[in-house]
Design a protein around this motif. Structure first.
Motif, PDB file in Angstrom:
ATOM      1  N   VAL A 400      -0.116 -10.276   8.129  1.00  0.00           N
ATOM      2  CA  VAL A 400       1.189 -10.903   7.897  1.00  0.00           C
ATOM      3  C   VAL A 400       1.291 -11.359   6.441  1.00  0.00           C
ATOM      4  O   VAL A 400       2.344 -11.222   5.801  1.00  0.00           O
ATOM      5  CB  VAL A 400       1.394 -12.074   8.871  1.00  0.00           C
ATOM      6  CG1 VAL A 400       2.753 -12.733   8.630  1.00  0.00           C
ATOM      7  CG2 VAL A 400       1.309 -11.583  10.316  1.00  0.00           C
ATOM      8  N   GLU A 401       0.190 -11.879   5.896  1.00  0.00           N
ATOM      9  CA  GLU A 401       0.160 -12.230   4.473  1.00  0.00           C
ATOM     10  C   GLU A 401       0.449 -10.996   3.627  1.00  0.00           C
ATOM     11  O   GLU A 401       1.218 -11.052   2.649  1.00  0.00           O
ATOM     12  CB  GLU A 401      -1.209 -12.800   4.095  1.00  0.00           C
ATOM     13  CG  GLU A 401      -1.487 -14.204   4.607  1.00  0.00           C
ATOM     14  CD  GLU A 401      -0.967 -15.275   3.661  1.00  0.00           C
ATOM     15  OE1 GLU A 401      -0.143 -14.948   2.780  1.00  0.00           O
ATOM     16  OE2 GLU A 401      -1.366 -16.441   3.842  1.00  0.00           O
ATOM     17  N   SER A 402      -0.149  -9.878   3.974  1.00  0.00           N
ATOM     18  CA  SER A 402       0.081  -8.643   3.213  1.00  0.00           C
ATOM     19  C   SER A 402       1.548  -8.245   3.254  1.00  0.00           C
ATOM     20  O   SER A 402       2.122  -7.799   2.237  1.00  0.00           O
ATOM     21  CB  SER A 402      -0.784  -7.510   3.777  1.00  0.00           C
ATOM     22  OG  SER A 402      -2.158  -7.799   3.619  1.00  0.00           O
ATOM     23  N   PHE A 403       2.174  -8.396   4.397  1.00  0.00           N
ATOM     24  CA  PHE A 403       3.593  -8.076   4.528  1.00  0.00           C
ATOM     25  C   PHE A 403       4.443  -8.899   3.566  1.00  0.00           C
ATOM     26  O   PHE A 403       5.392  -8.383   2.946  1.00  0.00           O
ATOM     27  CB  PHE A 403       4.039  -8.300   5.971  1.00  0.00           C
ATOM     28  CG  PHE A 403       5.527  -8.381   6.137  1.00  0.00           C
ATOM     29  CD1 PHE A 403       6.295  -7.230   6.178  1.00  0.00           C
ATOM     30  CD2 PHE A 403       6.168  -9.611   6.252  1.00  0.00           C
ATOM     31  CE1 PHE A 403       7.671  -7.293   6.327  1.00  0.00           C
ATOM     32  CE2 PHE A 403       7.538  -9.689   6.396  1.00  0.00           C
ATOM     33  CZ  PHE A 403       8.290  -8.529   6.428  1.00  0.00           C
ATOM     34  N   THR A 404       4.137 -10.183   3.433  1.00  0.00           N
ATOM     35  CA  THR A 404       4.974 -11.051   2.599  1.00  0.00           C
ATOM     36  C   THR A 404       4.985 -10.611   1.134  1.00  0.00           C
ATOM     37  O   THR A 404       5.906 -10.963   0.391  1.00  0.00           O
ATOM     38  CB  THR A 404       4.507 -12.512   2.681  1.00  0.00           C
ATOM     39  OG1 THR A 404       3.198 -12.655   2.093  1.00  0.00           O
ATOM     40  CG2 THR A 404       4.472 -13.010   4.121  1.00  0.00           C
ATOM     41  N   ARG A 405       3.987  -9.822   0.713  1.00  0.00           N
ATOM     42  CA  ARG A 405       3.922  -9.377  -0.676  1.00  0.00           C
ATOM     43  C   ARG A 405       4.721  -8.090  -0.926  1.00  0.00           C
ATOM     44  O   ARG A 405       4.812  -7.631  -2.075  1.00  0.00           O
ATOM     45  CB  ARG A 405       2.464  -9.151  -1.076  1.00  0.00           C
ATOM     46  CG  ARG A 405       1.571 -10.374  -0.891  1.00  0.00           C
ATOM     47  CD  ARG A 405       0.168 -10.120  -1.440  1.00  0.00           C
ATOM     48  NE  ARG A 405      -0.748 -11.191  -1.041  1.00  0.00           N
ATOM     49  CZ  ARG A 405      -1.675 -11.081  -0.097  1.00  0.00           C
ATOM     50  NH1 ARG A 405      -1.802  -9.922   0.543  1.00  0.00           N
ATOM     51  NH2 ARG A 405      -2.458 -12.089   0.210  1.00  0.00           N
ATOM     52  N   GLU A 406       5.276  -7.533   0.140  1.00  0.00           N
ATOM     53  CA  GLU A 406       5.951  -6.235   0.010  1.00  0.00           C
ATOM     54  C   GLU A 406       7.470  -6.341  -0.117  1.00  0.00           C
ATOM     55  O   GLU A 406       8.140  -5.323  -0.332  1.00  0.00           O
ATOM     56  CB  GLU A 406       5.622  -5.349   1.218  1.00  0.00           C
ATOM     57  CG  GLU A 406       4.185  -4.867   1.251  1.00  0.00           C
ATOM     58  CD  GLU A 406       3.902  -3.828   0.184  1.00  0.00           C
ATOM     59  OE1 GLU A 406       4.853  -3.181  -0.292  1.00  0.00           O
ATOM     60  OE2 GLU A 406       2.725  -3.663  -0.189  1.00  0.00           O
TER      61      GLU A 406
END
Length: 456
Positions: A400-406
Motif C-alpha cells: 500500500v505504501e508503494s501504491f501511494t508513490r505512484e
C-alpha cells in the motif's frame, strides 16, 4: 395529565454540527433533555487508533466543546439535562473531564454520572468459540488475535438509574441509539423494565430522533423542496406517559416535520418492522399510527412491545490490513478513457514490481462509478472531465505504501489534462473489519456511578 417530556437530539454522529446543542436550548429553553449520539459501528475502532497515540483520546473529545457551549445556558438557570454516548472506549475519563469543564465554569452543582459495562472485549478473547459472526457464521477464533474492540449495546436501565439518582449529565459508552431517549422516559414516568408497551413507544421516539436532522427532512427524498434546507432544524420528541409521542422541531428552524419525513426516518436502518430488536423491548412498527397534528408536528402512536431477547448485540472490530486511495482530475476529450488507462497503468506497474492486493478498484467519478454495482447512465464519450480514484487494500502495509508513490508521477507520465493533484501522497489507512455477534445478557453487567473532579 402530566405534560409530555421534551427530548431533543443535537448530534447524530461523531462530527455532527458542534453548535447544534447551544442553538437548541437557545431556541427552545424548556427542553427536558438533550441526547447526543456519537457512535457509529466503527467509531470505537477510530478511537482505539487514536488512543494508541494518546491515552486520553479514547472518547469523543468534541463533547467537551459541546458542554462548554451549554455552560452559559446552565449558568443562567437552564435546566435541560444531557444524555450522551460520547464516552466511547473510556466513558470514565470522558465523565471526569466533563466534570472538570463544569468546575472551571463555576457549575460544580451540575452532577455527572457515567455508565459502564459495555466493554466485553475480554470475554470475547477468553471464549472466542461462542461468538460467531451474525452475518457470515464465521468462527471468531479466525480473527481473535486481531480483535481491537468489542462492545455490547446496553439498554436504558443504567441511564434511568443515574437520572433517578440525580444526574444532570449521563455519559455512556456503547448503548443502543434509542436507549438514550428511553432512559429519560423511564426515569421521568417511573416506568418499569417490564412496561414493554410504553418502552416500545419510547424506543420508536428515540429511533425517530437519533439521526438528528433526518427526522426534519435531512436526507429526505424531497430535500430540494424543503423550506430553508440550508439550516435544517434538529428534532424534538414530546413523549407522553403512554409512550406515544409528537415529533416536532424548534420554531424558526429550516426543514419540515411531516408524515413523509417521519416515515422515511422510521424505516431507516430497519430490517423487520414487525420485530425491531432493542435491548429494552422487541417492538412492532406494524401497528403504528403516524398522523400530521399541526404545522411541523407529527403524532406517532400505537407501538406494540414485548420482552427483549436474552442477548445483547455486540459490535466487535478487528484489524484487517491497510488501504489507500489516490485521486487526480482528468480534463479534455476522451477524459474517461484516458483516466481508466492511467489507473490501469498504475496497477500494472505495481504488479510487475511484485505488489499484490486483495482488492483494487479504478473509478471514474462522474460516470456513475460512485455507487458500485449500478450501471452508469452516462455515455463516457460525452464527458470532458472526470475524477479518477484508484483504491487498493492489502494485508501488509508495504504494498500500500508503494501504491501511494505512484499517483504523483501521473502529472508527467499520464495523459494530457491531468490536474487537481495538490494534496501530496495519499495516506495509508488501517482497515478494520466489523464483527457483529451476540452475548448473553447475563454475561454483561451494566452499572452507573457519579463522578467528581477531573483527571488533570
Amino acid at each position: 395529565m402530566a405534560r409530555p417530556l421534551k427530548i431533543a437530539n443535537a448530534c447524530a454522529f461523531w462530527g455532527d454540527q458542534p453548535g447544534a446543542a447551544a442553538r437548541l436550548v437557545s431556541g427552545q429553553p424548556d427542553l427536558d433533555f438533550l441526547t447526543l449520539d456519537y457512535l457509529a459501528e466503527l467509531s470505537l475502532s477510530i478511537m482505539a487508533i487514536a488512543r494508541e497515540r494518546d491515552p486520553g483520546a479514547g472518547y469523543a473529545r468534541d463533547f467537551l466543546d459541546v458542554v462548554r457551549s451549554l455552560c452559559p445556558f446552565w449558568t443562567a438557570g437552564g435546566r435541560t439535562r444531557v444524555v450522551a454516548n460520547a464516552g466511547g472506549l473510556d466513558p470514565v475519563a470522558c465523565a471526569r473531564d466533563c466534570a472538570g469543564v463544569l468546575r472551571k465554569a463555576g457549575l460544580s452543582r451540575i452532577r455527572v454520572a457515567v455508565v459502564s459495562g459495555d466493554d466485553v472485549l475480554a470475554i470475547l478473547r477468553a471464549s472466542p468459540a461462542g461468538f460467531a459472526n451474525l452475518e457470515t457464521g464465521e468462527a471468531l477464533p479466525a480473527v481473535r488475535p486481531r480483535l481491537a474492540t468489542a462492545n455490547a449495546y446496553l439498554g436504558a436501565g443504567a441511564i434511568a438509574g443515574a437520572l433517578r439518582a440525580g444526574a444532570d449529565i449521563v455519559i455512556t459508552g456503547r448503548v443502543a441509539d434509542p436507549s438514550l431517549t428511553v432512559g429519560p422516559c423511564m426515569a421521568h414516568f417511573g416506568w418499569k423494565g417490564t412496561d414493554y408497551g410504553r418502552l416500545a413507544g419510547a424506543t420508536v421516539a428515540g429511533h425517530l430522533i437519533e439521526c438528528g436532522t433526518q427526522a426534519c427532512g435531512g436526507f429526505s427524498t424531497d430535500w430540494l423542496d424543503l423550506p430553508d434546507n440550508r439550516e435544517i432544524g434538529f428534532p424534538v420528541a414530546e413523549v407522553s406517559a403512554d409512550g406515544s409521542c409528537v415529533i416536532t422541531k424548534p420554531a424558526g428552524t429550516g426543514g419540515a416535520v411531516t408524515v413523509q419525513t417521519v416515515k422515511e426516518q422510521l424505516l431507516y436502518e430497519v430490517g423487520d418492522p414487525g420485530r425491531y430488536l432493542s435491548p429494552d423491548a422487541t417492538v412492532s412498527f406494524l401497528t403504528l399510527r403516524v398522523e400530521q397534528a399541526g404545522a411541523d408536528r407529527v403524532r406517532v402512536s400505537g407501538a406494540a412491545g414485548r420482552a427483549p431477547t436474552g442477548s445483547y448485540k455486540v459490535s466487535a472490530t478487528y484489524r484487517d490490513g491497510y488501504r489507500a486511495h489516490g485521486l487526480v482530475t482528468v480534463f479534455g476529450h476522451d477524459a474517461v478513457r484516458k483516466a481508466r488507462r492511467a489507473g490501469e497503468g498504475i496497477l500494472q506497474r505495481l504488479a510487475r514490481s511484485g505488489c499484490a492486493y486483495r482488492e483494487q478498484l479504478i473509478e471514474c467519478l462522474g460516470t456513475g462509478a460512485s455507487v458500485r454495482g449500478i450501471a452508469s447512465r452516462m455515455s463516457d464519450t460525452h464527458l470532458v472531465e472526470t475524477v479518477m480514484r484508484v483504491s487498493v487494500a492489502a494485508d501488509a502495509r508495504e504494498p500500500v505504501e508503494s501504491f501511494t508513490r505512484e499517483i504523483a508521477p501521473l502529472v508527467t507520465c499520464g495523459p494530457q489534462g491531468v490536474t487537481g493533484y495538490a494534496t501530496g501522497r495519499p495516506r495509508v489507512l488501517p482497515v478494520f473489519g466489523f464483527w457483529p455477534t451476540l452475548i448473553p445478557r447475563s454475561a454483561v453487567k451494566a452499572s452507573f456511578r457519579m463522578v467528581k473532579g477531573a483527571r488533570r
